[in-house]
Design a protein around this motif. Structure first.
Motif, PDB file in Angstrom:
ATOM      1  N   ILE A 513      43.977  34.694  35.434  1.00 26.99           N
ATOM      2  CA  ILE A 513      43.167  35.388  36.445  1.00 26.99           C
ATOM      3  C   ILE A 513      44.118  36.213  37.312  1.00 26.99           C
ATOM      4  O   ILE A 513      45.131  35.702  37.800  1.00 26.99           O
ATOM      5  N   GLU A 527      37.367  34.945  42.860  1.00 25.66           N
ATOM      6  CA  GLU A 527      37.572  33.764  42.002  1.00 25.66           C
ATOM      7  C   GLU A 527      38.188  32.612  42.804  1.00 25.66           C
ATOM      8  O   GLU A 527      37.839  31.443  42.608  1.00 25.66           O
ATOM      9  N   ARG A 531      36.434  29.064  43.671  1.00 28.05           N
ATOM     10  CA  ARG A 531      37.062  27.801  43.254  1.00 28.05           C
ATOM     11  C   ARG A 531      37.223  26.860  44.435  1.00 28.05           C
ATOM     12  O   ARG A 531      37.010  25.649  44.318  1.00 28.05           O
TER      13      ARG A 531
END
Length: 590
Positions: A513, A527, A531
């Protein structure tokens, strides 16, 4: 053998039992230099003689500011106390304004500094400290008197009889030291501790720590200016433990491998970092090795003392110890058999996993004002219970007030706050010190801390929130380095979170990522936010609906002592953190 009643009695007590070759050990220019018990006492007497020649009187104050723990600190401590003077240890990392405040407030006559950085910081405010006569340094610093000039000045033993007279006139109940607490708000408070406060605490808590007298080796790295590490050092001296001083936190892992300690003291944040590093190594394994690693961790997280999980669990644990945990122990020198933790709450998972790895952590509880130990766990005699801070030590009485506050009475309770009678009377009522902590006893007499009285708050719906409980649970996530729960008077609790940037970079690399390089880019990456939201959601399940963190904001800077986010003992400075992130607060609640 004469009883120990004053702090300077400890080295003499040790000499009577064992003249340790490696009593105090410091590394200079890459070489560990040992000071024997005999030499420790001789140098302390040399310093005492020099201080008398400088005109130091009974009750004069001598300040010590050291960036690292070292032999010189201990020699100065004993040398000054023997003259009837008092030592004022100062945190090296506080601001120069706080240096100025403490040196003026304590009316320190002399100040001993460790190094150039501290000296230059002190020089900035020196013109504003009129009573300070001289600064001496342990390291060689251009333009600064070196402490070795005192070793020269005290060489002549002709006034040793005057030193003996001063020593004999120091009473156990007299002031020994003033420790300025790095309060989370306002000016530092000077906690006055007598010889008896600290000596009684050393003797009453020493029996809780399992030492092999004369053969144990300690590594000391927590700040000695804090009463926790200082009392630990007196306990080491009482048990004739060889004390090695770590060069710095950065060199800690190297020093551990060189010294191979059997004991050291820790604060929770340090243990969290050790565990996170071990965990990250496990993440990098593959195949059967990785499977075994996480099987061992899973076993460790279920650990209960005294074989409570039954024979099948113990059998598996023995296998895990041979295959996996022995390597952890090797990484920490191979001989570590006990750690002592204080200063803040320790996550139970860490206590479990390190005990499973045969490096048990004995968590205790106390405050500077209680010299500091109130209670501590002890593996022997069923005195160890995970999730508690152990049983109260002897000669100390603890009661729980109607509102849940822990009240403490005993010889360890401070004389009071220096030059502040009003604050002293607010803190000590009818002999009981009001700790400001909320706690309870379980049916077996183990003490459990649930929160800080001052830190609890109410939401606008009238529900009480205990932030430390939520913060400690959230910090178990590898993605969360620091967190502060907010929401006093608001409709819901929320949080500021400092992500664990190093771990997130590794995680992103493994997952392919792209999260950017700067902290600003990382905290705004969808992201990453997603998370961390998952981590918060999982932990929220442990709490009531009114306690769940409904919103959070990530901060780009690493929370630190220098940045003002944390006290020198790594506790949150809540007011300052709130001030720093008031824009984020507005974003959350408006």
């Amino acid at each position: 053998m004469a009883p120990i009643t004053r702090l300077f009695d400890f080295p003499y007590y040790q000499l009577n039992k064992n003249n340790l070759e490696a009593c105090l050990v410091t590394k200079y220019n890459g070489v560990w230099v040992k000071t024997s018990t005999q030499e420790y006492i001789e140098k302390a007497n040399t310093i005492s003689r020099a201080l008398l020649r400088l005109g130091v009187q009974k009750n004069d104050k001598i300040a010590i500011i050291s960036s690292n723990n070292r032999t010189e600190w201990n020699i100065m401590d004993i040398g000054a106390l023997q003259t009837g003077a008092q030592t004022v240890p100062i945190y090296p990392t506080i601001s120069e304004d706080d240096y100025q405040y403490i040196l003026n407030h304590s009316e320190a006559k002399y100040c001993f500094v460790s190094d150039e950085v501290v000296y230059q910081k002190l020089k900035l405010v020196l013109p504003n400290i009129p009573l300070l006569k001289e600064i001496y340094s342990f390291n060689e610093i251009e333009g600064c008197q070196n402490w070795k000039t005192l070793l020269e000045l005290g060489k002549d033993e002709s006034n040793q009889s005057d030193v003996e007279e001063r020593k004999n006139n120091v009473k156990a109940e007299e002031l020994a030291t003033i420790i300025y607490t790095s309060g989370t708000t306002g000016k530092p408070k000077g906690v006055m501790l007598s010889h008896n406060n600290i000596v009684s605490n050393v003797l009453d808590s020493a029996e809780r720590i399992p030492f092999e007298e004369g053969t144990s080796v300690a590594l000391s790295f927590l700040p000695i200016c804090h009463i926790f590490e200082r009392v630990i050092l007196y306990i080491y001296q009482f048990y004739s433990v060889s004390i090695y001083f770590a060069e710095s936190i950065d060199k800690l892992s190297d020093n551990i491998k060189e010294v191979k300690p059997t004991v050291f003291s820790v604060v929770p944040r340090l243990l969290e970092k050790v565990y996170d590093k071990i965990h990250a190594k496990g993440e990098g394994l593959t195949g059967i090795k990785k499977m075994l690693f996480f099987w061992a961790i899973d076993l460790g997280l279920r650990y209960e003392p005294y074989g409570a999980n039954g024979w099948w669990y113990e059998l598996q644990l023995n296998i895990a110890r041979k295959l996996i945990f022995s390597k952890w122990k090797e990484g920490l020198g191979g001989k570590l058999n006990v750690m002592v933790s204080g200063s803040a709450a320790l996550q139970p998972r860490l206590i479990r996993v390190f005990a499973a790895a045969e490096m048990p952590v004995m968590e205790g509880y106390g405050l500077t004002e209680t010299s500091p130990v109130i209670s501590v766990n002890d593996q022997r005699n069923k005195g160890f219970k995970i999730g508690t801070v152990g049983k109260v030590i002897k000669n100390v009485t603890v009661t729980i007030a109607a509102d849940g506050e822990i009240l403490c009475k005993g010889p360890n309770v401070m004389m009071g706050y220096y030059k502040d009678e009003q604050l002293t009377n607010e803190a000590i009522k009818e002999g009981f010190f009001h700790t400001g902590d909320i706690g309870e006893f379980d049916c077996e007499g183990f003490l459990k801390i649930t929160d800080r009285k001052k830190e609890m708050f109410k939401t606008s719906g009238g529900k009480y929130i205990a932030p430390q409980l939520i913060e400690n649970a959230m910090k178990q996530s590898l993605f969360i380095e620091q967190i502060m729960v907010i929401g006093d008077g608001e409709k819901m609790p929320a949080a500021f979170i400092q992500p664990s940037f190093d771990f997130i970079k590794e995680w992103a690399k493994r997952k392919n990522i792209a999260i950017g390089n700067s902290n600003e880019e990382i905290i705004s990456n969808p992201e990453v936010i997603k998370r961390i939201q998952e981590e918060v959601d999982v932990t929220n399940e442990k709490f009531g609906n009114w306690e769940k963190i409904k919103r959070f904001e990530l901060t780009p800077d690493v929370w630190s002592i220098d940045g003002g986010h944390l006290t020198p003992t790594l506790k949150l400075k809540r007011k300052i953190v709130m001030e720093k992130y008031k824009d984020l607060y507005q974003k959350i609640y408006n």
